[in-house]
Design a protein around this motif. Sequence first.
Motif, mmCIF file in Angstrom:
data_model
loop_
_atom_site.group_PDB
_atom_site.id
_atom_site.type_symbol
_atom_site.label_atom_id
_atom_site.label_comp_id
_atom_site.label_asym_id
_atom_site.label_seq_id
_atom_site.Cartn_x
_atom_site.Cartn_y
_atom_site.Cartn_z
ATOM 1 N N ASN A 75 0.795 -1.223 0.000
ATOM 2 C CA ASN A 75 0.000 0.000 0.000
ATOM 3 C C ASN A 75 0.834 1.283 0.000
ATOM 4 O O ASN A 75 0.264 2.378 -0.099
ATOM 5 C CB ASN A 75 -0.938 -0.002 1.211
ATOM 6 C CG ASN A 75 -2.119 -0.928 1.031
ATOM 7 O OD1 ASN A 75 -3.121 -0.566 0.419
ATOM 8 N ND2 ASN A 75 -1.995 -2.150 1.528
ATOM 9 N N THR A 76 2.148 1.159 0.105
ATOM 10 C CA THR A 76 3.011 2.343 0.061
ATOM 11 C C THR A 76 4.015 2.290 -1.082
ATOM 12 O O THR A 76 4.746 3.256 -1.307
ATOM 13 C CB THR A 76 3.787 2.497 1.382
ATOM 14 O OG1 THR A 76 4.567 1.318 1.605
ATOM 15 C CG2 THR A 76 2.839 2.727 2.545
ATOM 16 N N ASN A 77 4.044 1.167 -1.792
ATOM 17 C CA ASN A 77 5.010 0.954 -2.873
ATOM 18 C C ASN A 77 6.443 1.112 -2.368
ATOM 19 O O ASN A 77 7.291 1.719 -3.021
ATOM 20 C CB ASN A 77 4.753 1.899 -4.054
ATOM 21 C CG ASN A 77 5.233 1.310 -5.371
ATOM 22 O OD1 ASN A 77 5.222 0.084 -5.541
ATOM 23 N ND2 ASN A 77 5.658 2.157 -6.289
ATOM 24 N N LEU A 78 6.690 0.563 -1.186
ATOM 25 C CA LEU A 78 8.014 0.600 -0.586
ATOM 26 C C LEU A 78 8.560 -0.810 -0.416
ATOM 27 O O LEU A 78 7.798 -1.779 -0.269
ATOM 28 C CB LEU A 78 7.961 1.278 0.786
ATOM 29 C CG LEU A 78 7.587 2.758 0.822
ATOM 30 C CD1 LEU A 78 7.425 3.220 2.268
ATOM 31 C CD2 LEU A 78 8.628 3.604 0.104
ATOM 32 N N ASP A 79 9.866 -0.916 -0.443
ATOM 33 C CA ASP A 79 10.568 -2.158 -0.126
ATOM 34 C C ASP A 79 11.300 -1.879 1.191
ATOM 35 O O ASP A 79 12.324 -1.197 1.217
ATOM 36 C CB ASP A 79 11.555 -2.492 -1.241
ATOM 37 C CG ASP A 79 12.313 -3.800 -0.990
ATOM 38 O OD1 ASP A 79 12.101 -4.416 0.078
ATOM 39 O OD2 ASP A 79 13.121 -4.194 -1.847
#
Length: 505
Positions: A75-79
């Motif tokens: 939901n945040t497009n983070l790794d």
Amino acid sequence: MGKMTKKRLIAPAIVAVAAIAAAVIWALFLSGGSAGGLKETKKVKISIVTSGIGTTFPPGFNENDNPYLDYIEKNTNLDINVILPPVESYEEKLSIIMSSGNLPDMLHAVDEVWVANYARQGKLEALEDLIDQYGPELRKKIPKEAWDKVTYNGRIYAVPSMNEVKGIELMYARKDWLDRLGLKPPQTLDEYYEVIRAFALNDPDGDGKDNTIGLLLTENLGRSAPFFGAFGTQLDQWLERDGKLVYSNTLPETKEALGFLRKLYAEGLIDPEFPLNRSRNLEEKIVSGRVGLFSATWYDTRGPIELNKQRDPKAEWIPLEFPTGPNGRKGVYATSPIRAMEVVPAGSPNAASVIRMLNFIAGEGHSNLKLGFENEIWTMNNGKMVTDFAEHLKHQYRGIYSALVDVVEPELDKQRLDSLGEHFHLYDNLQRIEKNLIPDRFTGLPTPAMGKYMMKLSGLKDVLMKIVVGVYPLDEFDHYVERWRHEGGDEITREVNDWYHASAP
């Protein structure tokens, strides 16, 4: 104009337009948006250091591979790379990390002095602009008093994680013991004295043995807050007196409270082992049936009180009014509005992504991270939340992520607590406590003098316990106050009052 001239003019314009478009797309990506349906799929990598809070993971899961972290990343497009230092000496480990050449993008800190020191050294990123841009849920759900505690020279150096519990202690007693001895639930301090005396000396459990405890305390005068409150004070707080802030441990009212506890101890009414009691000892004595009155935590009804009732079905526990002292005062300490702080090392290139992550956790993701996923951890039945305790315990590790930026949502908290068993009265206990709080009036970042002296001054507090058990006379309190003042307390008091007057509306 010739063709060559037109080409030379048009080419730079195309390049400029392309650069602007790329910048717009990147900005939209950082903010979680999209440009005309074009969506950036590459994830931004960030690294965070946080506490494992002593939890374990189910087989096959770890801090970087589990459905709750996947939920945040999706939901945040983070790794997100999660680093969990050992729980022991956690803040010391953070200091080692801060002195290394390989800094993470975020650290989870629990020590306000630690945060204040690094903020003053310029080693933390100021976050207010990023919060305004990427953290609307943070701004909406975190109150001003919490932001004040992480603000230095007008700049915000951390995102606070809120403490949903505003107070901890309230009095509980065994009603069956009161009934057996013909006593009413106590309200005044004098009535408490009579009940404590009767519970210690008059065989309230009816077994014919001298084996009961009048009042149960723990080490460092733990579980004594309601009795200090009866004198209008609490330990380790800043209270207002005549327009100034004073340290509660140095007040005459604190000496009066120590005198009351000293009297109980001298008469054999307080557990003589209390200087050695830790939480486990306290629980064992309650469960065994030796205790009929103590200052409980709001959740003890689900712990030692419940275990005592299971062991002795005749045991009936009730909450009491807080003891009211000779001047009509009563209450207990208020907890800090924040339990932890998320900081970003100065110069981190991913500060905006950290704020986006925290904004999701505080906003859209809060319910799932706090409660667990619906129909897996809990279900709704006739309008009430029902918790699957086995799954709840199995997936408690989700608290690692929800604790990064906890926020207070009363209705959600009530549902959650009631789902653990309405007969434990957890939410009711918290409401009872909240009506009787004595707040700490100093709500700023720790002052420089606190960083210099407070650890040493805290070591002097041992005198207070020794006064209660009779090692020192009551008047030793006056010598304690003088030492506290001269060994840094006066300097701390000046800084605290400078802050107090500067922050006055």
